[in-house]
Design an enzyme around this catalytic site. Structure first.
Site, mmCIF file in Angstrom:
data_model
loop_
_atom_site.group_PDB
_atom_site.id
_atom_site.type_symbol
_atom_site.label_atom_id
_atom_site.label_comp_id
_atom_site.label_asym_id
_atom_site.label_seq_id
_atom_site.Cartn_x
_atom_site.Cartn_y
_atom_site.Cartn_z
ATOM 1 C CD GLU A 88 -0.851 -2.163 2.450
ATOM 2 O OE1 GLU A 88 0.181 -1.772 3.012
ATOM 3 O OE2 GLU A 88 -1.254 -3.321 2.585
ATOM 4 C CG HIS A 91 7.921 4.422 5.134
ATOM 5 N ND1 HIS A 91 8.249 5.753 5.234
ATOM 6 C CD2 HIS A 91 8.409 3.848 6.246
ATOM 7 C CE1 HIS A 91 8.896 5.974 6.369
ATOM 8 N NE2 HIS A 91 9.004 4.812 7.010
ATOM 9 C CB THR A 92 9.429 -0.955 6.287
ATOM 10 O OG1 THR A 92 10.262 -1.433 5.232
ATOM 11 C CG2 THR A 92 9.211 -2.064 7.293
ATOM 12 C CG HIS A 93 3.292 -0.206 6.498
ATOM 13 N ND1 HIS A 93 3.821 -0.083 5.232
ATOM 14 C CD2 HIS A 93 2.033 -0.649 6.324
ATOM 15 C CE1 HIS A 93 2.920 -0.422 4.332
ATOM 16 N NE2 HIS A 93 1.818 -0.786 4.977
ATOM 17 C CB VAL A 94 4.886 -3.879 11.679
ATOM 18 C CG1 VAL A 94 4.294 -5.027 12.466
ATOM 19 C CG2 VAL A 94 6.306 -4.204 11.221
#
Length: 130
Positions: A88, A91-94
């Protein structure tokens, strides 16, 4: 061009922040699957999680661990699920998602539309457990 998450970090876009330190930030997903759906990001803009420096990755997981503990205490759920999709936003996201059923972490579900007041209340409740 800066990602939407970098713009949040820089204060250009508002967010319902839960936690922040020099390297990481956690905030509520504005398009949540369930109440308490939280995003945890590194402040360094890296597109793919496995392109991150190993120490940054381990720090992200450590930061996410603490936030997940608070989410589980604040939001009625059986457990907190974790997902890294990464399609989406580059940018890395958890994703930390409070779970009561497996369907709670189905990203094809219709997203909730919560009022700002409710988002503030949820963020404050999670913060109270940090």
């Amino acid at each position: 061009m800066a990602s939407v998450f970098t713009k949040i970090i820089n204060g250009e876009i508002p967010a319902f922040k839960i936690a922040e330190n020099e390297d990481y930030m956690a905030f509520l997903d504005v398009f949540p699957l369930v109440k308490g759906h939280t995003l945890v990001i590194p402040k360094q803009e890296v597109d793919k999680i496995f392109e991150m420096d190993k120490s940054l990755y381990l720090g992200l997981m450590d930061f996410a661990y603490d936030v997940a503990q608070a989410v589980e205490k604040a939001i009625p759920c059986i457990r907190v699920g974790i997902a890294v999709i990464g399609l989406e936003v580059p940018h890395t996201h958890v994703h930390l998602v409070p779970l009561n059923t497996i369907q709670d972490i189905n990203f094809t579900n219709t997203k909730l539309k919560l009022e700002n007041e409710e988002m503030i209340e949820i963020a404050e409740k999670i913060k109270s457990f940090l």
